[in-house]
Design a protein around this motif. Structure first.
Motif, PDB file in Angstrom:
ATOM      1  N   LYS A 278       0.841  -1.196   0.000  1.00 23.57           N
ATOM      2  CA  LYS A 278       0.000   0.000   0.000  1.00 23.57           C
ATOM      3  C   LYS A 278       0.876   1.246   0.000  1.00 23.57           C
ATOM      4  CE  LYS A 278      -3.574   2.295   2.788  1.00 23.57           C
ATOM      5  NZ  LYS A 278      -4.372   2.197   4.036  1.00 23.57           N
ATOM      6  N   TYR A 279       0.606   2.138  -0.964  1.00 27.47           N
ATOM      7  CA  TYR A 279       1.397   3.365  -1.087  1.00 27.47           C
ATOM      8  C   TYR A 279       0.849   4.425  -0.130  1.00 27.47           C
ATOM      9  CZ  TYR A 279       3.533   7.541  -3.085  1.00 27.47           C
ATOM     10  OH  TYR A 279       4.231   8.704  -3.256  1.00 27.47           O
ATOM     11  N   ASN A 280       1.732   5.018   0.691  1.00 27.93           N
ATOM     12  CA  ASN A 280       1.301   5.964   1.724  1.00 27.93           C
ATOM     13  C   ASN A 280       1.716   7.405   1.454  1.00 27.93           C
ATOM     14  OD1 ASN A 280       0.240   3.845   3.418  1.00 27.93           O
ATOM     15  ND2 ASN A 280       2.364   3.293   3.868  1.00 27.93           N
ATOM     16  N   GLY A 281       2.387   7.637   0.350  1.00 29.53           N
ATOM     17  CA  GLY A 281       2.851   8.992   0.072  1.00 29.53           C
ATOM     18  C   GLY A 281       1.869   9.791  -0.761  1.00 29.53           C
ATOM     19  N   ALA A 282       2.325  10.986  -1.184  1.00 32.12           N
ATOM     20  CA  ALA A 282       1.517  11.826  -2.069  1.00 32.12           C
ATOM     21  C   ALA A 282       1.603  11.291  -3.495  1.00 32.12           C
ATOM     22  CB  ALA A 282       2.021  13.268  -2.010  1.00 32.12           C
ATOM     23  N   SER A 283       0.660  11.705  -4.332  1.00 35.58           N
ATOM     24  CA  SER A 283       0.632  11.236  -5.724  1.00 35.58           C
ATOM     25  C   SER A 283       1.961  11.524  -6.404  1.00 35.58           C
ATOM     26  CB  SER A 283      -0.498  11.924  -6.483  1.00 35.58           C
ATOM     27  OG  SER A 283      -1.748  11.566  -5.937  1.00 35.58           O
ATOM     28  N   THR A 284       2.445  10.534  -7.146  1.00 31.15           N
ATOM     29  CA  THR A 284       3.746  10.693  -7.779  1.00 31.15           C
ATOM     30  C   THR A 284       3.838   9.841  -9.038  1.00 31.15           C
ATOM     31  OG1 THR A 284       6.142  10.484  -7.439  1.00 31.15           O
ATOM     32  CG2 THR A 284       4.757   8.821  -6.413  1.00 31.15           C
ATOM     33  N   ASN A 285       4.604  10.346  -9.981  1.00 33.73           N
ATOM     34  CA  ASN A 285       4.933   9.555 -11.163  1.00 33.73           C
ATOM     35  C   ASN A 285       6.221   8.795 -10.877  1.00 33.73           C
ATOM     36  OD1 ASN A 285       2.765  10.451 -12.818  1.00 33.73           O
ATOM     37  ND2 ASN A 285       3.842  12.396 -13.105  1.00 33.73           N
ATOM     38  N   SER A 286       6.142   7.487 -10.966  1.00 32.99           N
ATOM     39  CA  SER A 286       7.269   6.650 -10.577  1.00 32.99           C
ATOM     40  C   SER A 286       7.583   5.644 -11.680  1.00 32.99           C
ATOM     41  CB  SER A 286       6.953   5.908  -9.272  1.00 32.99           C
ATOM     42  OG  SER A 286       6.614   6.810  -8.249  1.00 32.99           O
ATOM     43  N   ARG A 287       8.486   4.760 -11.348  1.00 33.27           N
ATOM     44  CA  ARG A 287       8.807   3.646 -12.238  1.00 33.27           C
ATOM     45  C   ARG A 287       8.727   2.370 -11.418  1.00 33.27           C
ATOM     46  NH1 ARG A 287      10.390   3.998 -17.191  1.00 33.27           N
ATOM     47  NH2 ARG A 287      11.115   2.137 -18.289  1.00 33.27           N
ATOM     48  N   LEU A 288       7.943   1.398 -11.911  1.00 34.85           N
ATOM     49  CA  LEU A 288       7.760   0.120 -11.230  1.00 34.85           C
ATOM     50  C   LEU A 288       8.531  -0.948 -11.989  1.00 34.85           C
ATOM     51  CD1 LEU A 288       6.401  -1.731  -9.133  1.00 34.85           C
ATOM     52  CD2 LEU A 288       4.426  -1.860 -10.669  1.00 34.85           C
ATOM     53  N   ILE A 289       9.398  -1.649 -11.249  1.00 34.11           N
ATOM     54  CA  ILE A 289      10.225  -2.693 -11.860  1.00 34.11           C
ATOM     55  C   ILE A 289      10.015  -3.989 -11.077  1.00 34.11           C
ATOM     56  CG2 ILE A 289      12.565  -3.389 -12.501  1.00 34.11           C
ATOM     57  CD1 ILE A 289      13.317  -0.375 -12.292  1.00 34.11           C
ATOM     58  N   ILE A 290       9.590  -5.052 -11.766  1.00 32.20           N
ATOM     59  CA  ILE A 290       9.399  -6.361 -11.136  1.00 32.20           C
ATOM     60  C   ILE A 290      10.145  -7.401 -11.952  1.00 32.20           C
ATOM     61  CG2 ILE A 290       7.735  -8.106 -10.386  1.00 32.20           C
ATOM     62  CD1 ILE A 290       5.623  -5.923 -10.248  1.00 32.20           C
ATOM     63  N   VAL A 326       9.167 -10.100 -16.477  1.00 28.24           N
ATOM     64  CA  VAL A 326       9.764  -8.775 -16.279  1.00 28.24           C
ATOM     65  C   VAL A 326       8.704  -7.709 -16.538  1.00 28.24           C
ATOM     66  CG1 VAL A 326      11.526  -7.137 -17.010  1.00 28.24           C
ATOM     67  CG2 VAL A 326      12.050  -9.586 -16.970  1.00 28.24           C
ATOM     68  N   PHE A 327       8.542  -6.786 -15.568  1.00 27.92           N
ATOM     69  CA  PHE A 327       7.691  -5.611 -15.763  1.00 27.92           C
ATOM     70  C   PHE A 327       8.538  -4.390 -15.432  1.00 27.92           C
ATOM     71  CE2 PHE A 327       4.875  -2.232 -14.394  1.00 27.92           C
ATOM     72  CZ  PHE A 327       3.825  -2.296 -15.301  1.00 27.92           C
ATOM     73  N   ASP A 328       8.678  -3.464 -16.368  1.00 26.46           N
ATOM     74  CA  ASP A 328       9.504  -2.268 -16.163  1.00 26.46           C
ATOM     75  C   ASP A 328       8.861  -1.128 -16.943  1.00 26.46           C
ATOM     76  OD1 ASP A 328      11.379  -0.290 -15.931  1.00 26.46           O
ATOM     77  OD2 ASP A 328      13.098  -1.510 -16.513  1.00 26.46           O
ATOM     78  N   GLN A 329       8.026  -0.339 -16.273  1.00 23.88           N
ATOM     79  CA  GLN A 329       7.266   0.712 -16.942  1.00 23.88           C
ATOM     80  C   GLN A 329       7.051   1.905 -16.005  1.00 23.88           C
ATOM     81  OE1 GLN A 329       3.525  -0.577 -18.569  1.00 23.88           O
ATOM     82  NE2 GLN A 329       4.367  -2.513 -19.344  1.00 23.88           N
ATOM     83  N   PRO A 330       6.819   3.106 -16.585  1.00 25.31           N
ATOM     84  CA  PRO A 330       6.347   4.225 -15.754  1.00 25.31           C
ATOM     85  C   PRO A 330       5.042   3.836 -15.073  1.00 25.31           C
ATOM     86  CG  PRO A 330       7.017   4.990 -17.919  1.00 25.31           C
ATOM     87  CD  PRO A 330       7.002   3.496 -17.990  1.00 25.31           C
ATOM     88  N   PHE A 331       4.853   4.316 -13.859  1.00 24.75           N
ATOM     89  CA  PHE A 331       3.705   3.873 -13.077  1.00 24.75           C
ATOM     90  C   PHE A 331       3.282   5.019 -12.166  1.00 24.75           C
ATOM     91  CE2 PHE A 331       1.244   1.260 -10.174  1.00 24.75           C
ATOM     92  CZ  PHE A 331       0.833   0.178 -10.954  1.00 24.75           C
ATOM     93  N   ASN A 332       2.018   5.394 -12.205  1.00 28.36           N
ATOM     94  CA  ASN A 332       1.508   6.474 -11.368  1.00 28.36           C
ATOM     95  C   ASN A 332       0.912   5.916 -10.077  1.00 28.36           C
ATOM     96  OD1 ASN A 332      -1.219   8.245 -10.717  1.00 28.36           O
ATOM     97  ND2 ASN A 332       0.587   9.488 -11.121  1.00 28.36           N
ATOM     98  N   PHE A 333       1.376   6.431  -8.947  1.00 31.48           N
ATOM     99  CA  PHE A 333       0.838   6.031  -7.651  1.00 31.48           C
ATOM    100  C   PHE A 333       0.070   7.186  -7.029  1.00 31.48           C
ATOM    101  CE2 PHE A 333       4.229   2.819  -7.873  1.00 31.48           C
ATOM    102  CZ  PHE A 333       3.538   1.694  -7.441  1.00 31.48           C
ATOM    103  N   ASN A 334      -1.117   6.891  -6.528  1.00 34.09           N
ATOM    104  CA  ASN A 334      -1.868   7.816  -5.697  1.00 34.09           C
ATOM    105  C   ASN A 334      -1.940   7.263  -4.281  1.00 34.09           C
ATOM    106  OD1 ASN A 334      -2.645   9.721  -7.796  1.00 34.09           O
ATOM    107  ND2 ASN A 334      -3.991   8.099  -8.568  1.00 34.09           N
ATOM    108  N   THR A 335      -2.161   8.133  -3.320  1.00 36.74           N
ATOM    109  CA  THR A 335      -2.224   7.708  -1.917  1.00 36.74           C
ATOM    110  C   THR A 335      -3.224   6.566  -1.738  1.00 36.74           C
ATOM    111  OG1 THR A 335      -1.731   9.981  -1.275  1.00 36.74           O
ATOM    112  CG2 THR A 335      -2.554   8.521   0.446  1.00 36.74           C
ATOM    113  N   ASN A 336      -2.802   5.531  -1.012  1.00 36.35           N
ATOM    114  CA  ASN A 336      -3.603   4.346  -0.671  1.00 36.35           C
ATOM    115  C   ASN A 336      -3.747   3.342  -1.819  1.00 36.35           C
ATOM    116  OD1 ASN A 336      -4.045   5.240   1.984  1.00 36.35           O
ATOM    117  ND2 ASN A 336      -5.838   6.430   1.355  1.00 36.35           N
ATOM    118  N   ASP A 337      -3.072   3.566  -2.945  1.00 38.32           N
ATOM    119  CA  ASP A 337      -3.058   2.539  -3.997  1.00 38.32           C
ATOM    120  C   ASP A 337      -2.415   1.258  -3.464  1.00 38.32           C
ATOM    121  OD1 ASP A 337      -4.289   4.058  -5.891  1.00 38.32           O
ATOM    122  OD2 ASP A 337      -2.479   4.525  -7.043  1.00 38.32           O
ATOM    123  N   ILE A 338      -2.986   0.100  -3.859  1.00 36.29           N
ATOM    124  CA  ILE A 338      -2.452  -1.202  -3.452  1.00 36.29           C
ATOM    125  C   ILE A 338      -2.080  -2.001  -4.696  1.00 36.29           C
ATOM    126  CG2 ILE A 338      -2.996  -3.417  -2.345  1.00 36.29           C
ATOM    127  CD1 ILE A 338      -4.779  -1.915  -0.409  1.00 36.29           C
TER     128      ILE A 338
END
Length: 674
Positions: A278-290, A326-338
């Motif tokens: 669960k993401y607890n920060g402010a909305s942010t543009n990130s990169r998710l790598i799995i 492999v997952f490696d893409q830009p990813f937008n997180f908003n507060t409380n996203d799971i």
């Protein structure tokens, strides 16, 4: 008369004159701290002076400034003070700093308007608008682990280093007995803040008071919602050891499960359910790598499903031979996203397969993330933000009614002592013959100058117990209101400091007492950002065994001592209190000890007795003082005038060129010793 800046002689006019005002206190400006200052000095634009001021009158003039070099000549910077000395008949009558106020150019005739200030004024000018976060505490960067947390408890009265107090920030305890490691945040000592402020400004100080064991135990606690570090890495978790995915039924060969990235940095994420993040920060543009690797076992038609808030975000199906996911893409997180990664496939009934992997989230820019055990603590990331150093220093001075005065011989050295010590064992001298009896003398009862009420205030804050106390008593926790009983005034005068009070709270059956900083919503505790606080630290022994626990409640450390921090020096048997007044309510049971040994009673009450006594008088008169008097001025030395003893507060408009009588303010001494 001779004027020197940065040890270079300055040309002065024959008509040169400057009026100096020297002060230690200003009764009319309650709680203020004063220094020597001058009215405007006019210096001629001679070749020598133009050179000393770096030809600054030229509007096109521009030169580099090196703060390590004297502030003169080509290195002159009008935004920075220059060292100044004034001599008359080879007697030094002033030592401090010079400030260039204005340049006058009248058809090529140049003049410089300047003023000089004593060492305290120079310190304030040198500090400028610097903030606490500008101080360098990087020497205390360290690994955030149990070893360093526990070892710091021995630093409780060191005055330097760091200290991890047990403060109740909410949500981190089990029955207020055992505490999650996240409630422990490193704090730094008030004494070291002051040391660094002076050093950065190029000054030193001498103070018996600030070097006492008591003051060395004062700390500035962490005042943010969580302990964080600034990083571009928001989460970095691994599967360790390799995870087995099995047939949960045991007969149909259907194999599925959520990948548990169970080791590593959670950062700005929490782990409410195994494998879910669960993401607890402010909305942010990130990169998710799995990355999922080393998939072994008898399996076919394998699927990887990446979920975001219960909806499939990415779906990959594989058939034999199985390859890595492999997952490696830009990813937008908003507060409380799971997010979570589910894996499923068909295999042999009762079979299993194994995989390894990692998940990583990086932000586009740097961001604060919660600091986990084993992470790197960066000291400057946790300092109180947007607090001016001069406001911090002023509040420490006001807290103990400290007087700041200049050393007569040493440049940039200030002496700092409380009122009660400044006049301790004071000598005296007779000024009766210096009094100009041809001029009017004014002696005012202090009741004509002062207010009815004097409020010594800690700053209000909105955490649960501060808010509760304010609602119940219409006064901030730690504050005090003194009634002088003056009948002809209803006004209030305030001494405000930037720190907020911090209520101490205890619980039935628990022998530890905690400074408490949290809010409540629907009776549930919430961690909060808070205003800056000031507390006393002490390692307290002999309590019942308690534990520092991890996220799952497992014990990381057990102890029968705890790192206390609070406004009392000891919550079990207090001898002194950082509050101005005795609290109208305690939120814990006090067994023994004194509550009246507080900042007002110890450091302010004698001063208030002087200025509010029925016989208190402020004498304003004119005295004939010479250069030696000014050179040797000692505000701690009492003055006899016609058989009455006074404290000198201010010398106003002493003419260093043509000394004549000058106005002085003196406060009648009521008691020499309190």
């Amino acid at each position: 008369m001779e004027l020197f800046i940065e040890k270079y002689r300055v040309d002065v006019n024959k008509t040169f004159s400057t009026l100096l005002t020297l002060a230690i206190d200003d009764i009319k400006d309650f709680g203020s701290k004063n220094t020597t200052f001058s009215k405007t000095i006019i210096l001629p634009g001679t070749n020598n002076n133009n050179k000393l001021f770096g030809s600054i009158f030229e509007t096109t003039a521009r030169q580099d400034y090196n703060p390590l070099q004297p502030n003169v000549g080509l290195n002159f910077n009008a935004a920075t003070s220059a060292r100044a000395l004034i001599f008359v008949d080879n007697i030094q009558v002033f030592k401090g700093t010079l400030r260039l106020l204005e340049i006058i150019n009248d058809n090529g005739f140049i003049e410089y308007e300047c003023a000089v200030f004593g060492e305290l004024g120079g310190l304030v000018a040198s500090i400028g608008n610097a903030k606490l976060e500008d101080l360098d505490f990087s020497a205390y960067n360290h690994t955030y682990n149990l070893t360093n947390i526990v070892a710091s408890w021995d630093n409780a009265s060191a005055g330097v280093g760091y200290y991890y107090p047990l403060i109740d920030y909410g949500t981190y305890s089990t029955a207020k007995k055992d505490w999650n490691y996240r409630t422990f945040r490193p704090t730094f000592f008030v004494k070291e803040y002051i040391d660094k402020i002076f050093a950065n400004a190029g000054y030193t100080f001498d103070s018996t008071h600030l070097n006492t064991t008591r003051v060395k135990s004062w700390i500035i606690p962490h005042n943010r919602k969580t302990l964080t570090s600034v990083t571009t890495l928001a989460m970095d978790r691994q599967v360790s050891p390799p995870q087995d995915i099995t047939d949960p039924v045991g007969s149909f060969g259907l194999i599925y499960g959520i990948i548990d990235f169970n080791v590593g940095l959670l950062g700005s994420f929490s782990n409410p359910i195994i494998g879910q993040y669960k993401y607890n920060g402010a909305s942010t543009n990130s990169r998710l790598i799995i990355n999922i690797t080393n998939i072994t076992g008898v399996i076919y038609n394998l699927q990887f499903a990446l979920f975001k808030n219960g909806v499939i975000y990415d779906l990959v199906t594989m058939s034999s031979p199985i390859t890595d996911y492999v997952f490696d893409q830009p990813f937008n997180f908003n507060t409380n996203d799971i997010i979570y990664l589910e894996i499923s496939g068909n295999g042999i009934s009762g079979g299993t397969f194994t995989c390894q992997g990692n998940i990583k989230v990086t932000s586009i820019g740097s961001l604060p993330v919660p600091l986990d055990i084993g992470g790197s603590f960066i000291a400057n990331d946790s300092l109180p933000q947007n607090i001016l150093q001069k406001d911090f220093l002023s509040s420490v001075l006001k807290l103990s009614n400290l007087y700041v005065f200049e050393d007569a011989d040493n440049d940039k050295l200030l002496k700092i002592e409380p009122f009660i010590d400044f006049y301790a064992n004071a000598q005296s001298e007779d000024w009766s013959l210096k009094l100009d009896r041809s001029k009017t003398q004014r002696s005012k009862p202090m009741s004509e100058l002062n207010s009815r009420y004097y409020e010594f205030n800690y700053k209000d804050d909105s955490d649960y117990y501060n808010d509760l106390y304010k609602k119940r008593y219409n006064q901030g926790y730690g504050s005090y209101k003194y009634d002088s009983q003056f009948e002809f005034s209803k006004e209030s005068t305030k001494v405000d400091i930037i720190f907020s009070g911090t209520p101490l709270v205890g619980y039935t059956g628990e022998d530890k007492v905690y400074s408490t900083i949290f809010k409540k919503s629907n009776n549930n505790e919430e961690t909060v950002d808070s205003n800056i606080r000031i507390l006393q630290a002490k390692k307290i022994t002999g309590v019942s065994n308690w534990h520092i626990i991890d996220e799952g409640g497992g014990s990381l450390h057990n102890s029968t001592v705890y790192p206390y921090a609070g406004h009392l020096d000891d919550p079990d048997a207090p001898n002194n209190d950082l509050n101005f007044g005795v609290p109208k309510e305690l939120f814990f049971t006090l067994v023994t000890g004194a509550l009246n040994v507080n900042q007002f009673n110890v450091f302010w009450s004698s001063y208030m007795a002087e200025i509010t006594d029925k016989d208190s008088r402020l004498l304003t008169a004119y005295f004939k003082l010479d250069f030696k008097d000014i050179h040797n001025i000692d505000f701690s030395k009492l003055k006899w005038i016609d058989g009455v003893l006074y404290r000198l507060n201010k010398i106003e408009d002493f003419n260093v060129t043509d000394p004549d009588v000058c106005k002085c303010e003196l406060l009648k001494v009521i008691n020499k010793i309190y």
